[in-house]
Design an enzyme around this catalytic site. Structure first.
Site, PDB file in Angstrom:
ATOM      1  N   LYS A 267       3.023   2.288  -7.267  1.00  0.00           N
ATOM      2  CA  LYS A 267       4.345   1.899  -7.752  1.00  0.00           C
ATOM      3  C   LYS A 267       4.538   0.419  -7.415  1.00  0.00           C
ATOM      4  O   LYS A 267       4.339   0.010  -6.268  1.00  0.00           O
ATOM      5  CB  LYS A 267       5.436   2.731  -7.077  1.00  0.00           C
ATOM      6  N   HIS A 268       4.924  -0.354  -8.393  1.00  0.00           N
ATOM      7  CA  HIS A 268       5.174  -1.775  -8.183  1.00  0.00           C
ATOM      8  C   HIS A 268       4.027  -2.476  -7.460  1.00  0.00           C
ATOM      9  O   HIS A 268       4.215  -3.208  -6.494  1.00  0.00           O
ATOM     10  CB  HIS A 268       6.499  -1.995  -7.466  1.00  0.00           C
ATOM     11  N   ASN A 379       3.437  -8.039   3.940  1.00  0.00           N
ATOM     12  CA  ASN A 379       2.670  -7.409   5.009  1.00  0.00           C
ATOM     13  C   ASN A 379       2.571  -5.918   4.768  1.00  0.00           C
ATOM     14  O   ASN A 379       3.473  -5.327   4.186  1.00  0.00           O
ATOM     15  CB  ASN A 379       3.352  -7.603   6.359  1.00  0.00           C
ATOM     16  N   HIS A 544      -1.232 -10.422  -2.610  1.00  0.00           N
ATOM     17  CA  HIS A 544       0.025 -10.619  -3.354  1.00  0.00           C
ATOM     18  C   HIS A 544      -0.263 -10.717  -4.832  1.00  0.00           C
ATOM     19  O   HIS A 544      -1.365 -11.071  -5.216  1.00  0.00           O
ATOM     20  CB  HIS A 544       0.736 -11.893  -2.896  1.00  0.00           C
TER      21      HIS A 544
END
Ligand code: 5GP
Length: 544
Positions: A267-268, A379, A544
């Site tokens: 998810k995301h 993180n 990221h």
């Protein structure tokens, strides 16, 4: 003061500000050379200008395809202040060019027209202008290249103040702008032809939308070769694509590391769960566990599977609400269960060698947790048990917040195995997501208060045939004490011992993290005191 004759070449499609610029240049005694349309406009304004052909001694030809493409122009621009270059110029009777003013044909505007033909687009591919920009930008140690009409006034001002000299700082910035102008231009051309010649889904894929539905058009492409996956049905949006590109290498790497079928529920762009399969239907088992790590977060998930999707797995997926699936292949029956399916193959890097002093189950769990972190927004801290993620804390700015979030989720997972949860009597017709929500309130101790007229309580009770009795603190402790041998991994070092103590409270026995903190020793000592095995792994895994 420089006394030599200065020369400017002007060739612009966008004629904004041109006359003021030409006027300013002429007033300072600068020789003006210009291509057809540009020269005409300047001349009509009564400003002295020569055609470029006065130095090339060649007419513009091929209906404007060749205007400034000539050694007399480009040697004049590219020549350095070197004796050998001066000699070459003198032999050919070529003068140096000091300033170039150029902007390009409107390729983007042309291709934006509905039903534009390839022939129309081709005619808008500027050749000589790009060459002017590139040559002058390359030689910016001597030449000033103006590609943006917004720069004309400050450029003229600088010429006036500096006796027709342009500072090195300005020349550098003008050159950068020119390179960006040609880059943008070439990107538009490549994009146009990628769509026309490479076909949708080969080198380029039109996406349903960008990150949000109002962000259209959106596309994904590779600059060479083919996009490494195929859309079999449906139309992915940008976040589906990010999920696919993150979840697939995760399961591939798990499979390569443990030689077990692997599944992830994203998810995301972070895993809500990931697991390896251990039973008779290993892939189905892997997905059931991946989805079971955090059922609430997995609602509407993106699924990645390491192996061909079989019917059992497809049936499990078919019962859930999911956005899409990525897998190497699908059995013919399995495809019937999906709305959106991608297949792809990507190479993932191999993980560092694990520490073989651990017992095999802990080794599997730490591998699952650590590989999951590689594909989780940082993180992040991940807890795993029995080959599956049981708690993952992602995207927190503070490490202890990750450790707590993951620990709370792991506790929640553990309480969902409690006999009182397994024995819940559901009211007939209660939907799966409503069951998940009610269980979540129940196990996390957030049951709405039983007071008159509390709508949240009424909704909570409406899910059950028989409302389960809340856990007492003693019951919680007793059940928590039975949760042992959990593994936890962290994508970067633990800066404080609080992380170790929090993990311990959720039954963590094996803990892995990179080192590098001034607190490393204190963290290791805390782990020793809690009877934990601390695996010092070498690599920080920010993502990221
Ligand atoms: P003008 O209006 O002066 O006739 O043309 C200006 C445009 O021609 C500018 O956009 C410039 O980039 C472009 N240009 C300059 N030299 C050449 C050339 O040799 N070939 C082509 N195709 N375009 C050129």
């Amino acid at each position: 003061m420089s006394s030599s004759q200065k020369t400017a070449i002007l060739s612009v499609y966008n004629k904004t500000g041109l006359l003021d610029l030409a006027n300013g240049l002429a007033q300072q005694g600068i020789r003006l050379l210009a291509s057809g349309g540009t020269a005409k406009l300047i001349r009509e304004a009564g400003i002295k200008v020569e055609d470029v052909s006065s130095i090339t001694h060649a007419p513009e030809m091929l209906a404007g395809r060749v205007k400034t493409l000539h050694p007399a122009v480009h040697a004049g621009i590219l020549a350095r202040d070197l004796e050998s270059d001066e000699k070459d110029l003198a032999e050919q009777n070529i003068d140096k060019v000091d300033y170039v003013v150029c902007n390009l044909y409107p390729f983007k505007d042309t291709i934006a027209k509905i039903n534009v033909t390839i022939a129309e687009a081709v005619e808008e591919i500027d050749i000589g202008g790009v060459t002017l920009l590139r040559a002058a930008a390359k030689n910016h140690s001597r030449v000033a290249i103006l590609s943006d009409p917004a720069d004309y006034p400050s450029f003229l001002e600088e010429l006036r103040k500096g006796d027709r000299e342009v500072s090195e700082a300005s020349r550098k910035l003008y050159a950068l702008k020119a390179f960006e102008h040609t880059t943008d231009y070439d990107a538009a051309i490549a994009e146009f032809f990628r769509k026309r010649y490479a076909g949708d889904g080969v080198q380029q894929l039109t996406l349903r939308y960008g990150a949000n539905p109002h962000q259209k058009p959106a596309q994904a492409f590779v600059e060479s070769g083919k996009i490494p996956f195929k859309v079999l049905s449906g139309s992915p949006g940008y976040i589906n694509l990010l999920d696919a590109l993150n979840s697939w290498p995760l399961v591939k790497e798990l499979k390569e590391s443990l030689n077990l079928p692997a599944a992830a529920s994203f998810k995301h762009v972070s895993p809500a769960g990931a697991a390896v399969g251990l039973d008779d239907s290993p892939l189905a088992c892997a997905y059931a566990r991946a989805r079971g790590a955090d059922r609430m977060s997995s609602f509407g998930d993106w699924i990645a599977l390491s192996d061909e999707v079989d019917t059992v797995t497809a049936k499990i997926i078919g019962r859930e609400v999911s956005d899409g699936v990525i897998a190497p292949s699908y059995s013919p029956e399995a495809t019937l269960f999906f709305r959106l399916i991608l297949t792809m193959s990507l190479q993932a890097s191999k993980p560092a060698n694990p520490d073989y002093r651990l017992p095999p189950p802990a080794l599997i769990d730490l591998t699952v947790a650590t590989i999951a972190l590689k594909y989780t927004q940082s993180n992040s801290v991940c807890y795993a048990k029995n080959g599956q993620i049981v708690g993952l804390g992602a995207g927190q700015q503070s490490r202890i917040h990750c450790t707590r979030l993951a620990g709370d989720k792991a506790d929640n997972w553990w309480f969902r195995q409690h006999p009182r949860v397994l024995d819940i009597k559901w009211k007939k017709g209660t939907k799966r997501p409503d069951k998940s929500n009610a269980i979540d309130l129940f196990v996390s101790g957030l049951v709405p208060k039983k007071v008159e007229g509390n709508p949240e309580r009424e909704q909570y009770e409406s899910a059950f045939e028989e409302v389960p009795i809340d856990f007492t603190p003693e019951e919680r402790k007793e059940w928590m004490d039975q949760c042992t041998d959990v593994s936890a991994s962290s994508d970067a070092f633990f800066p404080f011992t609080d992380n170790v103590f929090r993990a311990h409270a959720s039954g963590v026995k094996y803990i892995a993290a990179p080192g590098g903190s001034v607190m490393d020793q204190a963290v290791h000592e805390a782990a020793d005191k809690c009877g934990m095995v601390f695996v010092h792994q070498e690599t920080r895994l920010f993502h990221h």
